[in-house]
Design an enzyme around this catalytic site. Structure first.
Site, PDB file in Angstrom:
ATOM      1  N   TYR A 157       0.780  -1.100  -0.098  1.00 36.90           N
ATOM      2  CA  TYR A 157       0.006  -0.026   0.003  1.00 36.90           C
ATOM      3  C   TYR A 157       0.846   1.338  -0.089  1.00 36.90           C
ATOM      4  O   TYR A 157       0.560   2.212  -0.797  1.00 36.90           O
ATOM      5  CB  TYR A 157      -0.858   0.075   1.310  1.00 36.90           C
ATOM      6  N   ALA A 158       1.849   1.166   0.736  1.00 29.47           N
ATOM      7  CA  ALA A 158       2.927   2.595   0.955  1.00 29.47           C
ATOM      8  C   ALA A 158       3.524   2.647  -0.520  1.00 29.47           C
ATOM      9  O   ALA A 158       3.772   3.727  -0.873  1.00 29.47           O
ATOM     10  CB  ALA A 158       3.671   2.425   2.295  1.00 29.47           C
TER      11      ALA A 158
END
Length: 340
Positions: A157-158
Site C-alpha cells: 500500500y505504501a
C-alpha cells in the site's frame, strides 16, 4: 469554483465534498462504491451529500465509475472544466495489501495515471491528492518530516502511494501541472471507515467483545480529527503549488522541486499512545474494554508523529481537535447512525 472530488463516497472524500458544498462551490463526485467495506455506509454518505447539495448555492453531480477505466475518466472530465481536482479515491488499508495487491495496482496506480492524464489534457489549475504517512516505512526518526527519505516502505500500500508522489512529480515537471500530495496521519471521526480501529473498538466494546491491540498496545499514533484534515485539504487545494525558488539540484529537497510540485504532511502534530485512545473511547461509551494484547502485525509501523510545520507555513494549518473531544463526537455519531 467547480471541483472534482474523487472518492466522495469514502470517509475523507465525503467530508471534503460536504465542506465545499457548504461554502458554495460546485462539486462533481466520482466513486466506484466498491465492497472493500460495507457499501451501505457509502450509500448513506452519498445520500447526505444529496441533502447538502439541496441547501448549497453550488451544483452537485455524482458519477458512479471505476477510475481505472480511461473511458469512465473521460466521462467524468466531460462534466468539467474543473478549477481544482482533489483525488482521494484509492484502495486503502495496510493489511489488505498483503492479501490482494492487484487491487492496489488498479486503484492506486492505473487510476492515478488516468487522473494525471485527464488533468494534463484538461489544463486543471491544481491537483491535490492523498498520500499516506505509511510511506515513512522503516524510518524511526520522529517527528516524520517531508525532508526525510522514504525509500523503504513496509507494505505494498505504501509503495503504491510513494509511486503516486513520483508520478505526480513527473507530470509537474513535464507538463507544468501543479500538484500537491498530502501524507495523511491516522484520520478518525464521524462517518469513519468500519475497518479502522475506532469503529472496530466502539463496536466490540458495546457488544462486550474483546478489542485486539497489536504491538501489545504499545502503538503511538498521530490521530487526526477529520474536520482538521478537511480544513487542511481545502486550504492546500486553494493554494496552487509553485516551483520552489530555493530548490537546488546539487542538494535536492525531497518534498519540493523546481517544478510546481510539493509534498506535505497533514496530521495532528500531537501523538497519542494507543492505550490513551482506548481510554477516550471507554470514557465516551461509559464502558470498559476487554483487551486482547497481540504482537506487531506484518507491515505495521509502530509509531507515527507528523511534523506539520511546512503545512502551517504554507496555508496556516492549525489542527485544534483534542482526541477526547474527537472520539466523543464519533461515539455520538455512531449511536445516532446505528440507532443505539
Amino acid at each position: 469554483m467547480r471541483v472534482l472530488v474523487t472518492g466522495n463516497a469514502g470517509f475523507i472524500g465525503f467530508h471534503v465534498a460536504a465542506h465545499l458544498l457548504r461554502r458554495g462551490d460546485s462539486v462533481v463526485g466520482a466513486d466506484v462504491v466498491n465492497d472493500y467495506y460495507s457499501p451501505e455506509i457509502k450509500e448513506a454518505r452519498l445520500a447526505v451529500l444529496e441533502q447538502s447539495a439541496a441547501q448549497s448555492t453550488g451544483e452537485y453531480r455524482f458519477h458512479r465509475v471505476n477510475l481505472a477505466d480511461p473511458a469512465a475518466m473521460e466521462a467524468v472530465f466531460s462534466d468539467g472544466p474543473f478549477d481544482r481536482v482533489i483525488h482521494l479515491a484509492a484502495q486503502a488499508g495496510v493489511r489488505y495489501s498483503l492479501e490482494n495487491p492487484r487491487a492496489y495496482v488498479e486503484s492506486n496506480i492505473i487510476a492515478f495515471t488516468n487522473i494525471l492524464e485527464a488533468c494534463r489534457h484538461s489544463k486543471v489549475k491544481h491537483l491535490t491528492y492523498a498520500s499516506t504517512s505509511s510511506v515513512y516505512g522503516a524510518n524511526t526518526t520522529m517527528p516524520f518530516s517531508e525532508h526525510q527519505g522514504v525509500d523503504h516502505p513496509l507494505q505494498f500500500y505504501a509503495a503504491t502511494k510513494r509511486a503516486n508522489e513520483l508520478m505526480a512529480h513527473s507530470y509537474s515537471h513535464l507538463f507544468g501541472l501543479p500538484t500537491s500530495g498530502l501524507r495523511f496521519f491516522t484520520v478518525y471521526g464521524p462517518w469513519g471507515r468500519p475497518d479502522m480501529a475506532l469503529f472496530l473498538f466502539t463496536k466490540n466494546i458495546l457488544a462486550g467483545l474483546p478489542i485486539r491491540l497489536f504491538n501489545n498496545g504499545q502503538h503511538i499514533r498521530d490521530f487526526t480529527y477529520v474536520d482538521d484534515i478537511v480544513e487542511g485539504i481545502v486550504r492546500v487545494s486553494d493554494d496552487i503549488a509553485r516551483p520552489d525558488p530555493d530548490w537546488n539540484s546539487d542538494s535536492p529537497k525531497p518534498a519540493t522541486s523546481n517544478a510546481p510540485f510539493r509534498i506535505l504532511n497533514i496530521g495532528n502534530n500531537s501523538p497519542v499512545h494507543l492505550t490513551e485512545y482506548v481510554e477516550a473511547i471507554e470514557a465516551a461509551l461509559g464502558k470498559k474494554a476487554i483487551k486482547e494484547l497481540l504482537p506487531l502485525q506484518p507491515g505495521d509501523v509502530p509509531n507515527t508523529f507528523a511534523d506539520v510545520s511546512a503545512l502551517m507555513a504554507a496555508v496556516n494549518y492549525c489542527p485544534s481537535t483534542k482526541v477526547r473531544l474527537g472520539v466523543a463526537r464519533f461515539v455520538e455519531w455512531y449511536r445516532q447512525y446505528f440507532k443505539l
